[in-house]
Design a protein around this motif. Structure first.
Motif, PDB file in Angstrom:
ATOM      1  N   HIS A  66     -20.387 -50.989 -41.881  1.00  0.00           N
ATOM      2  CA  HIS A  66     -20.599 -52.242 -41.138  1.00  0.00           C
ATOM      3  C   HIS A  66     -22.103 -52.456 -40.959  1.00  0.00           C
ATOM      4  O   HIS A  66     -22.882 -51.533 -41.183  1.00  0.00           O
ATOM      5  CB  HIS A  66     -19.895 -52.194 -39.773  1.00  0.00           C
ATOM      6  CG  HIS A  66     -20.447 -51.166 -38.830  1.00  0.00           C
ATOM      7  ND1 HIS A  66     -20.266 -49.811 -38.994  1.00  0.00           N
ATOM      8  CD2 HIS A  66     -21.173 -51.294 -37.695  1.00  0.00           C
ATOM      9  CE1 HIS A  66     -20.849 -49.156 -38.009  1.00  0.00           C
ATOM     10  NE2 HIS A  66     -21.414 -50.021 -37.210  1.00  0.00           N
ATOM     11  N   ASP A  70     -27.812 -50.082 -34.380  1.00  0.00           N
ATOM     12  CA  ASP A  70     -28.619 -49.039 -33.740  1.00  0.00           C
ATOM     13  C   ASP A  70     -29.594 -48.384 -34.706  1.00  0.00           C
ATOM     14  O   ASP A  70     -30.400 -47.560 -34.317  1.00  0.00           O
ATOM     15  CB  ASP A  70     -27.703 -47.960 -33.164  1.00  0.00           C
ATOM     16  CG  ASP A  70     -26.985 -47.242 -34.277  1.00  0.00           C
ATOM     17  OD1 ASP A  70     -26.398 -47.923 -35.135  1.00  0.00           O
ATOM     18  OD2 ASP A  70     -27.039 -46.006 -34.318  1.00  0.00           O
ATOM     19  N   ASP A 158     -17.663 -46.702 -36.389  1.00  0.00           N
ATOM     20  CA  ASP A 158     -17.669 -46.925 -34.944  1.00  0.00           C
ATOM     21  C   ASP A 158     -16.334 -47.510 -34.487  1.00  0.00           C
ATOM     22  O   ASP A 158     -16.270 -48.648 -34.015  1.00  0.00           O
ATOM     23  CB  ASP A 158     -18.800 -47.883 -34.572  1.00  0.00           C
ATOM     24  CG  ASP A 158     -20.142 -47.335 -34.967  1.00  0.00           C
ATOM     25  OD1 ASP A 158     -20.196 -46.281 -35.606  1.00  0.00           O
ATOM     26  OD2 ASP A 158     -21.151 -47.975 -34.630  1.00  0.00           O
TER      27      ASP A 158
HETATM   28 FE   LIG Z   1     -22.230 -49.413 -35.277  1.00  0.00          FE
END
Ligand SMILES: [Fe+2]
Length: 289
Positions: A66, A70, A158
């Motif tokens: 994705h 961060d 995530d």
């Molecule tokens: Fe992420």
């Protein structure tokens, strides 16, 4: 399969190998960035390439799960260096559209995903050597998140972290706790013994970094799933938790790079590259933190 833990961002990068053919793929490579000095570096990405060279693997794919919020993706750098194709989920075009608006990018910025060589749809299959890979669309954390299922392993980025660390947040632009709940259910419906490799580990209570669990272990130990076993309860818990979290340090730095396929913005007239930080564009400010 070898994991590379990027300590500054808590990101886990993977080199997945077919032992028969020695073909391999990189998943979620990191381009180093120091927000204090504005310096970028390719140490982490070069370490992946050095490992691949040392082991005499042949790199076939540079994959992202994705557009990360961060860290910078090193996909663009690795592609330019190796010529190996890059790929991400096809819904990345929606993330590009959303962030093009937030950054007020010019029309020359294309939102057709052409910054990658291949965009994967849900259920699509491809190969790493003789390994069969299945793409699972697993949105929630972002609009475009996908997981890669390879044999008895799944690279789930995530969605779920380690059993002691809960789930990803779902409050970034385009995020959805409902979608995340459904994606988690999809992962939990995989066979119990499926090895789950997460995208991040933040070492709670100072324990050693860890990134591998199983479906059975998540079910047995994950408080988010055990204590909030319905969609409604999960969404309530996730939304409440996300309201308390400050935005990630690098969200505004990294998305403008990651929606370009991990490429830095074009140099300006002086030959230098600049990041653009929109002010007052995001909610989620935790002034008290
Ligand atoms: Fe992420």
């Amino acid at each position: 399969m070898t994991s590379f833990d990027d300590e500054p961002t808590g990101s886990i990068q993977y080199v997945v190998t077919d032992p028969e053919t020695k073909s391999c793929a990189i998943i979620d490579p990191v381009l180093d960035f120091d927000p204090k000095s504005g310096a970028t570096a390719t140490r982490s990405a070069d370490a992946l390439l050095a490992h691949i060279e040392r082991e005499r693997y042949e790199l076939e794919w540079i994959l992202d799960t994705h557009p990360h919020a961060d860290h910078f993706s090193a996909a663009g750098y690795l592609h330019d260096k190796t010529g190996v194709p890059t790929a991400i989920g096809e819904k990345v075009v929606d993330v590009q559209r959303l962030w093009k608006g937030l950054y007020d990018l010019p029309d020359t910025f294309r939102t057709d995903g052409s910054q990658w060589d291949r965009l994967f749809a849900d259920g699509e299959r491809f190969r790493i050597g003789d390994l069969d890979v299945e793409v699972m669309f697993t949105p929630g954390h972002t609009l475009a998140s996908i997981a890669y299922r390879i044999g008895d392993a799944a690279f789930i980025h995530d969605t779920l972290f380690m059993p002691d660390s809960g789930s990803a947040r779902a409050d970034f632009p385009g995020g959805s706790a409902y979608a995340l709940w459904r994606s988690i259910q999809r992962i939990m419906a995989l066979p119990d013994e499926t090895r789950l490799f997460t995208g991040h580990d933040y070492r709670p209570d100072g324990r050693e970094a860890a990134w591998e669990s199983t479906v059975a272990r998540q079910r047995a130990e994950k408080p988010h799933l055990v204590e909030t076993p319905t969609e409604e309860a999960f969404v309530r818990m996730r939304d409440a938790r996300d309201r308390e979290l400050p935005m990630p340090k690098l969200i505004l730095h990294s998305l403008q790079v990651n929606i370009r396929g991990g490429r830095l913005p074009e140099p300006e007239a002086d030959g230098r590259r600049y990041l653009k930080i929109p002010l007052d564009a995001l909610d989620g400010t935790a002034w008290g933190e």
